[in-house]
Design a protein around this motif. Structure first.
Motif, mmCIF file in Angstrom:
data_model
loop_
_atom_site.group_PDB
_atom_site.id
_atom_site.type_symbol
_atom_site.label_atom_id
_atom_site.label_comp_id
_atom_site.label_asym_id
_atom_site.label_seq_id
_atom_site.Cartn_x
_atom_site.Cartn_y
_atom_site.Cartn_z
ATOM 1 N N VAL A 111 39.057 -8.987 -16.182
ATOM 2 C CA VAL A 111 37.789 -8.297 -15.894
ATOM 3 C C VAL A 111 38.020 -7.094 -14.991
ATOM 4 O O VAL A 111 37.453 -6.013 -15.212
ATOM 5 C CB VAL A 111 36.778 -9.274 -15.257
ATOM 6 C CG1 VAL A 111 35.518 -8.528 -14.843
ATOM 7 C CG2 VAL A 111 36.429 -10.383 -16.231
ATOM 8 N N ILE A 153 30.940 -12.460 -11.227
ATOM 9 C CA ILE A 153 31.580 -13.242 -12.293
ATOM 10 C C ILE A 153 32.555 -14.255 -11.712
ATOM 11 O O ILE A 153 32.566 -15.436 -12.092
ATOM 12 C CB ILE A 153 32.294 -12.300 -13.279
ATOM 13 C CG1 ILE A 153 31.277 -11.421 -14.013
ATOM 14 C CG2 ILE A 153 33.120 -13.091 -14.291
ATOM 15 C CD1 ILE A 153 31.904 -10.352 -14.878
ATOM 16 N N GLN A 154 33.365 -13.817 -10.767
ATOM 17 C CA GLN A 154 34.339 -14.710 -10.138
ATOM 18 C C GLN A 154 33.660 -15.846 -9.387
ATOM 19 O O GLN A 154 34.095 -16.998 -9.445
ATOM 20 C CB GLN A 154 35.219 -13.920 -9.176
ATOM 21 C CG GLN A 154 36.212 -13.012 -9.846
ATOM 22 C CD GLN A 154 37.362 -13.796 -10.454
ATOM 23 O OE1 GLN A 154 37.277 -14.285 -11.576
ATOM 24 N NE2 GLN A 154 38.437 -13.931 -9.727
ATOM 25 N N ILE A 157 32.249 -18.448 -11.964
ATOM 26 C CA ILE A 157 33.316 -19.240 -12.583
ATOM 27 C C ILE A 157 33.926 -20.205 -11.578
ATOM 28 O O ILE A 157 34.193 -21.376 -11.889
ATOM 29 C CB ILE A 157 34.388 -18.305 -13.170
ATOM 30 C CG1 ILE A 157 33.802 -17.506 -14.335
ATOM 31 C CG2 ILE A 157 35.612 -19.085 -13.629
ATOM 32 C CD1 ILE A 157 34.742 -16.474 -14.909
ATOM 33 N N ASN A 159 43.141 -15.472 -14.394
ATOM 34 C CA ASN A 159 43.189 -14.611 -15.576
ATOM 35 C C ASN A 159 41.897 -13.830 -15.763
ATOM 36 O O ASN A 159 41.915 -12.663 -16.179
ATOM 37 C CB ASN A 159 43.494 -15.443 -16.821
ATOM 38 C CG ASN A 159 44.931 -15.928 -16.838
ATOM 39 O OD1 ASN A 159 45.821 -15.202 -16.426
ATOM 40 N ND2 ASN A 159 45.165 -17.134 -17.303
ATOM 41 N N VAL A 160 40.764 -14.481 -15.485
ATOM 42 C CA VAL A 160 39.490 -13.765 -15.555
ATOM 43 C C VAL A 160 39.468 -12.630 -14.533
ATOM 44 O O VAL A 160 39.011 -11.514 -14.824
ATOM 45 C CB VAL A 160 38.319 -14.734 -15.322
ATOM 46 C CG1 VAL A 160 37.023 -13.968 -15.089
ATOM 47 C CG2 VAL A 160 38.161 -15.662 -16.509
ATOM 48 N N ASP A 161 39.989 -12.883 -13.338
ATOM 49 C CA ASP A 161 40.063 -11.854 -12.305
ATOM 50 C C ASP A 161 40.862 -10.654 -12.795
ATOM 51 O O ASP A 161 40.405 -9.503 -12.727
ATOM 52 C CB ASP A 161 40.705 -12.445 -11.048
ATOM 53 C CG ASP A 161 40.799 -11.432 -9.918
ATOM 54 O OD1 ASP A 161 40.064 -10.438 -9.963
ATOM 55 O OD2 ASP A 161 41.603 -11.635 -9.005
ATOM 56 N N ILE A 185 42.228 -20.197 -15.622
ATOM 57 C CA ILE A 185 40.975 -19.497 -15.950
ATOM 58 C C ILE A 185 40.606 -18.470 -14.886
ATOM 59 O O ILE A 185 40.432 -17.281 -15.188
ATOM 60 C CB ILE A 185 39.824 -20.512 -16.132
ATOM 61 C CG1 ILE A 185 40.140 -21.439 -17.306
ATOM 62 C CG2 ILE A 185 38.507 -19.782 -16.361
ATOM 63 C CD1 ILE A 185 39.092 -22.504 -17.548
#
Length: 334
Positions: free
Chosen positions: A276, A203-204, A207, A271-273, A268
């Motif tokens: 998730v 995912i990382q 992105i 924060n996603v890191d 982004i």
């Protein structure tokens, strides 16, 4: 006295021989940890094939090994090969970057009097670069040996599943209730990290690759893959890659892209890191974030790559054993 002599002599022999074996076989620790990780993931499938489908253990283990090879090792080797080819094809015009670096070095020397390009600094930088290259080469070259050891050990772990589990279960120095807690903790932690970490990395990487492509970074796919691997590093993680790329864009004069990429990553990517990572840990193993962070730091130091799985496991087991000791021997029992 004779019985005590035999008992303590046996314990001493076990400790000495165990230390010698671990010391001599430590270079294969990655293969052992890897086989244990995969075993935890495919254990239920082995039970289904042997007990529900009534397939012989040898055939069931062979099927699982073929499945693991097709789903894990083949894609991994293809990815490493594609990454190496991609690195060889990278063609970045660094003339303007070198010019900017020279200007920055001269400006620092003019303002502070510190010469970055001194002989001592250049020698130190060369030493660090050499060590880094040697580390990467050793990890890549050891990948084949690790894979062979993993497959070899995994096969015998699968066909000897019942005897192996029963033997180690009987050695645990706990009562039945605590044995189940310890075994459940091991299963949950290994499963959560083995599934969650690759998923988080993918995912990382995706992105980050979108941000790199939008900002005009050369070879965004390559740096997206590097960012995915960087997620295993605690605390700093992906920042090692994207901060370097922001600095590169700024030093090449592309300030708008540099600022845009920095904002994208701060808002982004980071924060996603965080979201998730903590959601996966909470859902798969209900692990406190600090145990994961400090466990990875500990694990990377002890075991290298596989420390991202077994570091949090060791940390979690430590607190579980402390809790067992507290409940069994410190708390008042009514």
């Amino acid at each position: 006295m004779k019985e005590k002599y035999f008992r303590y002599s046996l314990i001493l022999l076990i400790l000495v021989l165990g230390w010698l074996m671990v010391n001599c076989m430590w270079s294969f620790i990655n293969g052992l940890l890897g086989s244990f990780t995969v075993y935890v993931l495919v254990r239920r499938q082995m039970i289904y094939l042997t007990e529900n489908r009534k397939i012989k253990g040898v055939y069931a283990a062979t099927v699982i090994l073929l499945e693991v090879t097709a789903c894990v090792f083949v894609p991994l080797y293809l990815f490493v090969w594609m990454l190496v080819v991609r690195i060889q094809d990278v063609n970045v015009d660094i003339s303007e970057l070198i010019s900017t670096l020279k200007h920055l070095v001269s400006l620092i020397q003019e303002k502070t009097g510190y010469d970055i390009m001194s002989a001592g600094n250049i020698e130190a930088a060369a030493g660090y670069l050499t060590k880094s290259v040697q580390f990467v080469i050793s990890q890549v070259s050891g990948l084949f040996v690790t894979t062979v050891v993993m497959i070899f050990l995994l096969y015998f772990m699968l066909i000897s599943r019942k005897n192996m589990e029963s033997y180690f279960y009987s050695l645990l120095p706990f009562n039945e209730s605590n044995k189940n807690k310890v075994m459940g903790e091991i299963h949950n932690m290994v499963r959560s990290n083995a599934i969650g970490i690759p998923l988080l990395a993918a995912i990382q990487g995706i992105i980050a690759m979108i941000g790199y492509w939008t900002a005009g970074v050369p070879s965004p796919v390559l740096f997206g893959c590097v960012t995915a691997f960087a997620t295993i590093i605690p605390l700093v993680g992906t920042g090692i890659v994207w901060v370097s790329l922001v600095v590169y864009l700024a030093m090449t004069g592309n300030w708008i892209a540099a600022i845009g990429l920095a904002i994208y990553c701060l808002v982004i990517l980071i924060n996603v890191d965080n979201v998730v990572r903590f959601v996966l840990q909470k859902k798969l193993a209900d692990t406190h974030p600090l145990i994961t962070v400090f466990g990875v730091i500990l694990g990377l130091k002890l075991f290298g790559f596989w420390g991202i799985i077994f570091g949090p496991l060791l940390t979690s087991m430590f607190f579980l054993l402390v809790d067992i000791f507290k409940r069994e021997y410190i708390d008042d029992k009514k």
